[in-house]
Structures are given as C-alpha cells and as structure tokens.
Scaffold this motif. Sequence first.
Motif, PDB file in Angstrom:
ATOM      1  N   ALA A  21       0.829  -1.209   0.000  1.00 52.19           N
ATOM      2  CA  ALA A  21       0.000   0.000   0.000  1.00 52.19           C
ATOM      3  C   ALA A  21       0.855   1.247   0.000  1.00 52.19           C
ATOM      4  O   ALA A  21       0.590   2.212  -0.721  1.00 52.19           O
ATOM      5  N   PHE A  22       1.921   1.250   0.803  1.00 49.56           N
ATOM      6  CA  PHE A  22       2.811   2.411   0.829  1.00 49.56           C
ATOM      7  C   PHE A  22       3.527   2.580  -0.496  1.00 49.56           C
ATOM      8  O   PHE A  22       3.780   3.694  -0.949  1.00 49.56           O
ATOM      9  N   ALA A  23       3.865   1.473  -1.123  1.00 46.52           N
ATOM     10  CA  ALA A  23       4.555   1.566  -2.422  1.00 46.52           C
ATOM     11  C   ALA A  23       3.657   2.199  -3.457  1.00 46.52           C
ATOM     12  O   ALA A  23       4.116   2.922  -4.344  1.00 46.52           O
ATOM     13  N   LEU A  24       2.345   1.936  -3.374  1.00 48.44           N
ATOM     14  CA  LEU A  24       1.416   2.461  -4.361  1.00 48.44           C
ATOM     15  C   LEU A  24       1.027   3.911  -4.082  1.00 48.44           C
ATOM     16  O   LEU A  24       0.847   4.703  -5.000  1.00 48.44           O
ATOM     17  N   THR A  25       0.931   4.278  -2.813  1.00 55.43           N
ATOM     18  CA  THR A  25       0.411   5.601  -2.478  1.00 55.43           C
ATOM     19  C   THR A  25       1.474   6.571  -2.003  1.00 55.43           C
ATOM     20  O   THR A  25       1.198   7.741  -1.824  1.00 55.43           O
ATOM     21  N   GLY A  26       2.697   6.121  -1.774  1.00 51.94           N
ATOM     22  CA  GLY A  26       3.743   6.989  -1.277  1.00 51.94           C
ATOM     23  C   GLY A  26       3.793   6.919   0.229  1.00 51.94           C
ATOM     24  O   GLY A  26       4.611   6.241   0.800  1.00 51.94           O
ATOM     25  N   CYS A  27       2.912   7.598   0.939  1.00 55.49           N
ATOM     26  CA  CYS A  27       2.775   7.520   2.385  1.00 55.49           C
ATOM     27  C   CYS A  27       1.511   8.260   2.764  1.00 55.49           C
ATOM     28  O   CYS A  27       0.776   8.731   1.900  1.00 55.49           O
ATOM     29  N   ILE A  28       1.237   8.321   4.064  1.00 56.60           N
ATOM     30  CA  ILE A  28       0.063   9.084   4.472  1.00 56.60           C
ATOM     31  C   ILE A  28       0.279  10.545   4.116  1.00 56.60           C
ATOM     32  O   ILE A  28       1.414  11.022   4.066  1.00 56.60           O
ATOM     33  N   PRO A  29      -0.796  11.303   3.874  1.00 58.66           N
ATOM     34  CA  PRO A  29      -0.629  12.712   3.517  1.00 58.66           C
ATOM     35  C   PRO A  29       0.082  13.477   4.623  1.00 58.66           C
ATOM     36  O   PRO A  29      -0.089  13.191   5.811  1.00 58.66           O
ATOM     37  N   PRO A  30       0.896  14.462   4.271  1.00 61.91           N
ATOM     38  CA  PRO A  30       1.538  15.288   5.293  1.00 61.91           C
ATOM     39  C   PRO A  30       0.492  16.051   6.092  1.00 61.91           C
ATOM     40  O   PRO A  30      -0.591  16.362   5.592  1.00 61.91           O
ATOM     41  N   GLN A  31       0.817  16.356   7.340  1.00 68.31           N
ATOM     42  CA  GLN A  31      -0.111  17.049   8.216  1.00 68.31           C
ATOM     43  C   GLN A  31       0.110  18.555   8.167  1.00 68.31           C
ATOM     44  O   GLN A  31       1.215  19.037   7.934  1.00 68.31           O
ATOM     45  N   CYS A 113       7.393  20.822   3.117  1.00 72.52           N
ATOM     46  CA  CYS A 113       7.274  19.403   3.439  1.00 72.52           C
ATOM     47  C   CYS A 113       8.547  18.953   4.133  1.00 72.52           C
ATOM     48  O   CYS A 113       9.444  18.398   3.505  1.00 72.52           O
ATOM     49  N   ASN A 114       8.632  19.228   5.436  1.00 71.40           N
ATOM     50  CA  ASN A 114       9.803  18.797   6.192  1.00 71.40           C
ATOM     51  C   ASN A 114       9.467  17.708   7.205  1.00 71.40           C
ATOM     52  O   ASN A 114      10.299  17.339   8.018  1.00 71.40           O
ATOM     53  N   ASP A 115       8.234  17.226   7.191  1.00 69.90           N
ATOM     54  CA  ASP A 115       7.841  16.120   8.053  1.00 69.90           C
ATOM     55  C   ASP A 115       8.444  14.838   7.489  1.00 69.90           C
ATOM     56  O   ASP A 115       8.323  14.562   6.296  1.00 69.90           O
ATOM     57  N   VAL A 116       9.111  14.052   8.308  1.00 70.94           N
ATOM     58  CA  VAL A 116       9.806  12.860   7.831  1.00 70.94           C
ATOM     59  C   VAL A 116       9.034  11.612   8.258  1.00 70.94           C
ATOM     60  O   VAL A 116       8.740  11.438   9.442  1.00 70.94           O
ATOM     61  N   PRO A 117       8.697  10.655   7.366  1.00 67.82           N
ATOM     62  CA  PRO A 117       8.928  10.775   5.921  1.00 67.82           C
ATOM     63  C   PRO A 117       7.857  11.637   5.258  1.00 67.82           C
ATOM     64  O   PRO A 117       6.735  11.720   5.734  1.00 67.82           O
ATOM     65  N   CYS A 118       8.225  12.283   4.191  1.00 61.52           N
ATOM     66  CA  CYS A 118       7.264  13.117   3.470  1.00 61.52           C
ATOM     67  C   CYS A 118       7.473  12.898   1.972  1.00 61.52           C
ATOM     68  O   CYS A 118       8.152  13.667   1.309  1.00 61.52           O
ATOM     69  N   ASN A 119       6.903  11.834   1.465  1.00 65.03           N
ATOM     70  CA  ASN A 119       7.058  11.498   0.044  1.00 65.03           C
ATOM     71  C   ASN A 119       5.708  11.198  -0.587  1.00 65.03           C
ATOM     72  O   ASN A 119       5.584  10.315  -1.416  1.00 65.03           O
ATOM     73  N   PHE A 120       4.694  11.953  -0.145  1.00 66.17           N
ATOM     74  CA  PHE A 120       3.358  11.759  -0.695  1.00 66.17           C
ATOM     75  C   PHE A 120       3.315  12.410  -2.080  1.00 66.17           C
ATOM     76  O   PHE A 120       3.414  13.628  -2.221  1.00 66.17           O
ATOM     77  N   ASP A 121       3.188  11.575  -3.111  1.00 66.68           N
ATOM     78  CA  ASP A 121       3.392  12.034  -4.486  1.00 66.68           C
ATOM     79  C   ASP A 121       2.454  13.167  -4.875  1.00 66.68           C
ATOM     80  O   ASP A 121       2.866  14.141  -5.508  1.00 66.68           O
ATOM     81  N   GLY A 122       1.172  13.051  -4.504  1.00 66.36           N
ATOM     82  CA  GLY A 122       0.218  14.076  -4.913  1.00 66.36           C
ATOM     83  C   GLY A 122       0.549  15.435  -4.329  1.00 66.36           C
ATOM     84  O   GLY A 122       0.490  16.459  -5.023  1.00 66.36           O
ATOM     85  N   TYR A 123       0.930  15.479  -3.061  1.00 71.60           N
ATOM     86  CA  TYR A 123       1.274  16.749  -2.418  1.00 71.60           C
ATOM     87  C   TYR A 123       2.568  17.312  -2.983  1.00 71.60           C
ATOM     88  O   TYR A 123       2.682  18.521  -3.246  1.00 71.60           O
ATOM     89  N   ASN A 124       3.552  16.452  -3.199  1.00 70.35           N
ATOM     90  CA  ASN A 124       4.821  16.920  -3.773  1.00 70.35           C
ATOM     91  C   ASN A 124       4.624  17.497  -5.171  1.00 70.35           C
ATOM     92  O   ASN A 124       5.254  18.484  -5.548  1.00 70.35           O
ATOM     93  N   ALA A 125       3.742  16.873  -5.951  1.00 71.88           N
ATOM     94  CA  ALA A 125       3.448  17.402  -7.281  1.00 71.88           C
ATOM     95  C   ALA A 125       2.786  18.766  -7.172  1.00 71.88           C
ATOM     96  O   ALA A 125       3.072  19.682  -7.965  1.00 71.88           O
ATOM     97  N   TRP A 126       1.897  18.931  -6.197  1.00 74.98           N
ATOM     98  CA  TRP A 126       1.254  20.240  -6.007  1.00 74.98           C
ATOM     99  C   TRP A 126       2.287  21.283  -5.587  1.00 74.98           C
ATOM    100  O   TRP A 126       2.249  22.426  -6.064  1.00 74.98           O
ATOM    101  N   LEU A 127       3.238  20.910  -4.716  1.00 70.23           N
ATOM    102  CA  LEU A 127       4.284  21.855  -4.301  1.00 70.23           C
ATOM    103  C   LEU A 127       5.103  22.339  -5.489  1.00 70.23           C
ATOM    104  O   LEU A 127       5.564  23.488  -5.501  1.00 70.23           O
ATOM    105  N   ASP A 128       5.289  21.468  -6.479  1.00 72.76           N
ATOM    106  CA  ASP A 128       6.083  21.836  -7.657  1.00 72.76           C
ATOM    107  C   ASP A 128       5.298  22.688  -8.649  1.00 72.76           C
ATOM    108  O   ASP A 128       5.882  23.215  -9.603  1.00 72.76           O
ATOM    109  N   SER A 129       3.999  22.826  -8.433  1.00 69.62           N
ATOM    110  CA  SER A 129       3.186  23.641  -9.337  1.00 69.62           C
ATOM    111  C   SER A 129       3.296  25.116  -8.969  1.00 69.62           C
ATOM    112  O   SER A 129       3.836  25.488  -7.917  1.00 69.62           O
TER     113      SER A 129
END
Length: 266
Positions: A21-31, A113-129
């Motif tokens: 599940a983590f491999a597919l979704t990255g991780c839980i959303p950052p808080q 996104c400095n919460d560790v781990p923080c590799n939630f793909d959807g949020y990271n993509a939004w940060l890059d927008s």
Amino acid sequence: MRTNKTFMLAASKLAAGIAAAFALTGCIPPQMQSMGAAPLPAYHQPKSTPDGEKQITLSADAYGTFAASGFNVEQVNAGGGALSFEFHPAGAISPLFVNASVAGIAGTLQFGCNDVPCNFDGYNAWLDSKDGDEDYTFWNLQERIVAGAEFNLGSHLFLGAAGGIQFYQGGGDYESKRERLEDARLVENMDERADWRPTTSLWFGPRLGESAGSLAIEYGVTFADKVKEWNTTLGISYFHPSGFHGTVYTNTNTSFAVSLGKSFQF
C-alpha cells in the motif's frame, strides 16, 4: 507450534500488504496545522518583589520573524504583538500566580514538506506547481490563561512552572488553502481554524543583581492527542530592572523569532 507458524504467516502477509500500500500511495498525507497552535509568545517574567509581597505586572511585547521555517511550512515572514497580565498575591502564597495573555500575529508563508517521511506524491506534485510556490497570507489570535508557581532557590536562582489552556483562531489564504488541500486528500489537518489546547511551561534562571536584572530559559508545550502533534517552544529571555526585556525563541511553527517588550509593575 502450528499456532505460532499460522500467526507468523498472517503477520508477514499483513506487513507485506502494508508495504504494498505504501509503495502504491507513497505515504500518508503530510499534516498541516494552524499557526496559532504554537505556544503564545509571551514569556514569563520572574517575580521581582520580595517573597510575601503582592505583585501585579502588565507587559506589552512586539515580536517578529523573517524567512523562518516550521512544521511543513517555510518562508514564514510575520509580526505581531502580545499583552500579558500577571497577579501574585501577598503572604505565604506569594509564589503562586495567575496569568492571562492575548496575542495577534499576521504574515505570509509558503507550504513546505519537512515532516519525515514526506514522500506523498500528490502533495509533492502540487508543491512543484505554480500554486504550490505561492505566498499565502495568514493571521491568528491567541488567548491563554494559566496558573503556576515560582520559587527562589537561594538568592540567585529561580524555578517556576505553569499550566492552563490556550485558545486560538485563524484566517487568511493559508487556512482556506489547507482546507481545500484536505478536501482533495493531499494533506491531513491536525486542527480547525478555531481550536484550543492544554498548555504548560517550565522556566529557570539566574538573578544577576538588583541593577543587572535576570535571565530565564523557558520551555513550553501545547498538547494534542498525539505526541507528534504537540507544539513546543524554547526561549531565552533577558529582563532589565527598568522593565524592558527581550526574548530569542523558536517553536514548532517558527524556527527563529525575536520579541521586545516593556513591563509595568503595580
């Protein structure tokens, strides 16, 4: 033995499922949280009158920060002010006190996104927008009431602690955006725009003499359901006998800030 093997097999399958599940979704959303959840930045001033004497203190402070970072936020530029009222009764209970404080702050920040781990793909993509790179305004009001005690350890040291409750309210673009991001399941909000938390603080320091004032190191916490969601602060303050004082501090939402103020005793 057969039961143990069955249990171990079930546990390994569960672990594999979680890993998949983590491999597919990255991780839980950052808080995310309100900037007002941090401990109110009015630091305790040591009692200056002798034991047994009543003391009433009114303090006014201005504080600010520049290009600071915090819990999943960065480039925090903000300023504000605080008012604090404290009462020590006379007699044998003069070490006890009650304190009521209010504060307001406003400024801008960017999502981070400095919460560790923080590799939630959807949020990271939004940060890059472009939207994720914008500055967002915020404002907060804080109200706190605590009761505590402070004791002299000989003639040159003091130690104190207090506990109570802190309320806070917030607004601005930041609050609106974190709500929309949660609706899109890109973040998880730890609190509401208006919320409250239990709070406590502990301080100690030396008295430098009647003409030199005192130093204080203070650690404070606003509590939440999970330890990870606690907000902490650490400040080093200098109090001059004239009533002028200053503090350098850090907290969960602001990596570095400075406050300057004046106290009046009655």
